[in-house]
Design an enzyme around this catalytic site. Structure first.
Site, PDB file in Angstrom:
ATOM      1  N   ILE A   9       9.141   0.971   6.257  1.00 47.84           N
ATOM      2  CA  ILE A   9       9.131   2.395   5.867  1.00 47.84           C
ATOM      3  C   ILE A   9       8.702   3.306   7.024  1.00 47.84           C
ATOM      4  O   ILE A   9       9.089   4.472   7.067  1.00 47.84           O
ATOM      5  CB  ILE A   9       8.239   2.598   4.611  1.00 47.84           C
ATOM      6  N   ASN A  22      -5.285   4.068  -0.981  1.00 47.53           N
ATOM      7  CA  ASN A  22      -6.372   3.818  -1.935  1.00 47.53           C
ATOM      8  C   ASN A  22      -7.110   5.142  -2.148  1.00 47.53           C
ATOM      9  O   ASN A  22      -6.817   6.141  -1.490  1.00 47.53           O
ATOM     10  CB  ASN A  22      -7.289   2.699  -1.447  1.00 47.53           C
ATOM     11  N   GLY A  30      -1.828  -3.620   4.414  1.00 45.28           N
ATOM     12  CA  GLY A  30      -0.451  -3.492   3.928  1.00 45.28           C
ATOM     13  C   GLY A  30       0.277  -2.286   4.494  1.00 45.28           C
ATOM     14  O   GLY A  30       0.133  -1.937   5.668  1.00 45.28           O
ATOM     15  N   ASP A  32      -0.206   0.813   3.923  1.00 42.87           N
ATOM     16  CA  ASP A  32      -1.157   1.864   4.310  1.00 42.87           C
ATOM     17  C   ASP A  32      -1.545   1.713   5.787  1.00 42.87           C
ATOM     18  O   ASP A  32      -1.479   2.676   6.572  1.00 42.87           O
ATOM     19  CB  ASP A  32      -2.392   1.724   3.398  1.00 42.87           C
ATOM     20  N   VAL A 124      -1.146  -6.113  -2.545  1.00 38.61           N
ATOM     21  CA  VAL A 124      -2.525  -6.531  -2.820  1.00 38.61           C
ATOM     22  C   VAL A 124      -2.952  -6.149  -4.248  1.00 38.61           C
ATOM     23  O   VAL A 124      -3.739  -6.863  -4.872  1.00 38.61           O
ATOM     24  CB  VAL A 124      -3.475  -5.884  -1.780  1.00 38.61           C
TER      25      VAL A 124
HETATM   26  P1  ADP Z   1      -0.704  -2.053  -2.912  1.00 36.96           P
HETATM   27  O1  ADP Z   1      -2.174  -2.088  -2.560  1.00 36.96           O
HETATM   28  O2  ADP Z   1      -0.321  -0.731  -3.585  1.00 36.96           O
HETATM   29  O3  ADP Z   1      -0.271  -3.249  -3.675  1.00 36.96           O
HETATM   30  P2  ADP Z   1       0.423  -3.064  -0.395  1.00 36.96           P
HETATM   31  O4  ADP Z   1       0.502  -2.334   0.899  1.00 36.96           O
HETATM   32  O5  ADP Z   1      -0.441  -4.266  -0.461  1.00 36.96           O
HETATM   33  O6  ADP Z   1       0.023  -1.963  -1.488  1.00 36.96           O
HETATM   34  O7  ADP Z   1       1.882  -3.488  -0.857  1.00 36.96           O
HETATM   35  C1  ADP Z   1       2.824  -2.578  -1.382  1.00 36.96           C
HETATM   36  C2  ADP Z   1       4.210  -2.965  -0.905  1.00 36.96           C
HETATM   37  O8  ADP Z   1       4.401  -2.494   0.430  1.00 36.96           O
HETATM   38  C3  ADP Z   1       4.484  -4.473  -0.851  1.00 36.96           C
HETATM   39  O9  ADP Z   1       5.770  -4.682  -1.396  1.00 36.96           O
HETATM   40  C4  ADP Z   1       4.489  -4.763   0.650  1.00 36.96           C
HETATM   41  O10 ADP Z   1       5.358  -5.850   0.959  1.00 36.96           O
HETATM   42  C5  ADP Z   1       5.071  -3.476   1.175  1.00 36.96           C
HETATM   43  N1  ADP Z   1       4.913  -3.188   2.613  1.00 36.96           N
HETATM   44  C6  ADP Z   1       3.988  -3.635   3.496  1.00 36.96           C
HETATM   45  N2  ADP Z   1       4.228  -3.111   4.718  1.00 36.96           N
HETATM   46  C7  ADP Z   1       5.336  -2.319   4.598  1.00 36.96           C
HETATM   47  C8  ADP Z   1       6.114  -1.520   5.498  1.00 36.96           C
HETATM   48  N3  ADP Z   1       5.797  -1.403   6.796  1.00 36.96           N
HETATM   49  N4  ADP Z   1       7.209  -0.877   5.014  1.00 36.96           N
HETATM   50  C9  ADP Z   1       7.541  -0.959   3.704  1.00 36.96           C
HETATM   51  N5  ADP Z   1       6.857  -1.688   2.811  1.00 36.96           N
HETATM   52  C10 ADP Z   1       5.766  -2.369   3.246  1.00 36.96           C
END
Ligand code: ADP
Length: 184
Positions: A9, A22, A30, A32, A124
């Site tokens: 993204i 958060n 992740g 974020d 997560v």
């Molecule tokens: P949450 O705490 O809301 O579960 P996470 O960041 O752990 O958030 O995961 C949310 C989604 O974002 C997951 O599907 C993860 O694979 C995805 N994700 C992680 N990094 C990226 C990125 N650079 N671009 C798009 N999606 C991502």
């Protein structure tokens, strides 16, 4: 229009990307962490200026806040906080739907023509992918149907669901196709 893509993204040249943040809004793991790294330190500084609604909470679960995107190709970052999955009976579906609704409303307020979402809460935070995907698609479609009625000939907003894994991409694509075929 709803578009499902398989990508990172932080690379997308859209008007706004949505961050699965958060409640403190000061970065994390992740998506974020990836967004903060790509946007650079000004994003952290901008988040610090978002007022706390109570100690340690800048954005309550289900709500959304907007900051500039700084070094990102996207002009804006919309920070929203998905629910942590606790079995599904603690208001998780309503809170996840609110994330999509409130983020789309902020994007529209800022005249965004394109907005990209990650799969909020499905990392997560443990929300099962398929029910989360159904909510994302339903909310995007309801939003587009609603704004369609008010657009008076302007271009429709593009709502991008950006899947980080191929598995997520396949689940979303299957659901989107099913939803379309139910309607027509
Ligand atoms: P949450 O705490 O809301 O579960 P996470 O960041 O752990 O958030 O995961 C949310 C989604 O974002 C997951 O599907 C993860 O694979 C995805 N994700 C992680 N990094 C990226 C990125 N650079 N671009 C798009 N999606 C991502």
């Amino acid at each position: 229009m709803i578009k499902i893509i398989h990508s990172d993204i932080t690379t997308l040249p859209v008007d706004a990307i949505v961050n699965a943040a958060n409640e403190r809004m000061l970065g994390g793991g992740g998506v974020d962490g990836a967004i903060h790294r790509a946007a650079g330190p000004d994003l952290y500084k901008a988040c610090l200026t978002v007022p706390e609604v109570r100690p340690g909470v800048r954005c309550p679960t289900g709500e959304a806040r907007i900051t500039p995107g700084y070094r990102l190709p996207a002009r804006w970052v919309i920070h929203t906080v998905g629910p942590v999955w606790r079995g599904g009976t603690h208001g998780e579906p309503e809170k996840l739907a609110a994330c999509y609704r409130n983020s789309l409303a902020l994007a529209a307020e800022h005249a965004c023509r394109s907005v990209a979402f990650p799969c909020i809460s499905t990392g997560v935070y443990g929300y099962p992918l398929e029910p989360a995907a159904r909510i994302a698609i339903r909310e995007a479609r309801e939003f587009l149907a609603h704004t369609e009625a008010q657009r008076h000939g302007e271009r429709e907003m593009e709502v991008v669901i950006c899947c980080f894994s191929e598995r997520d991409f396949n689940v979303y694509n299957t659901l989107l196709t099913q939803e379309v075929s139910h309607d027509y």
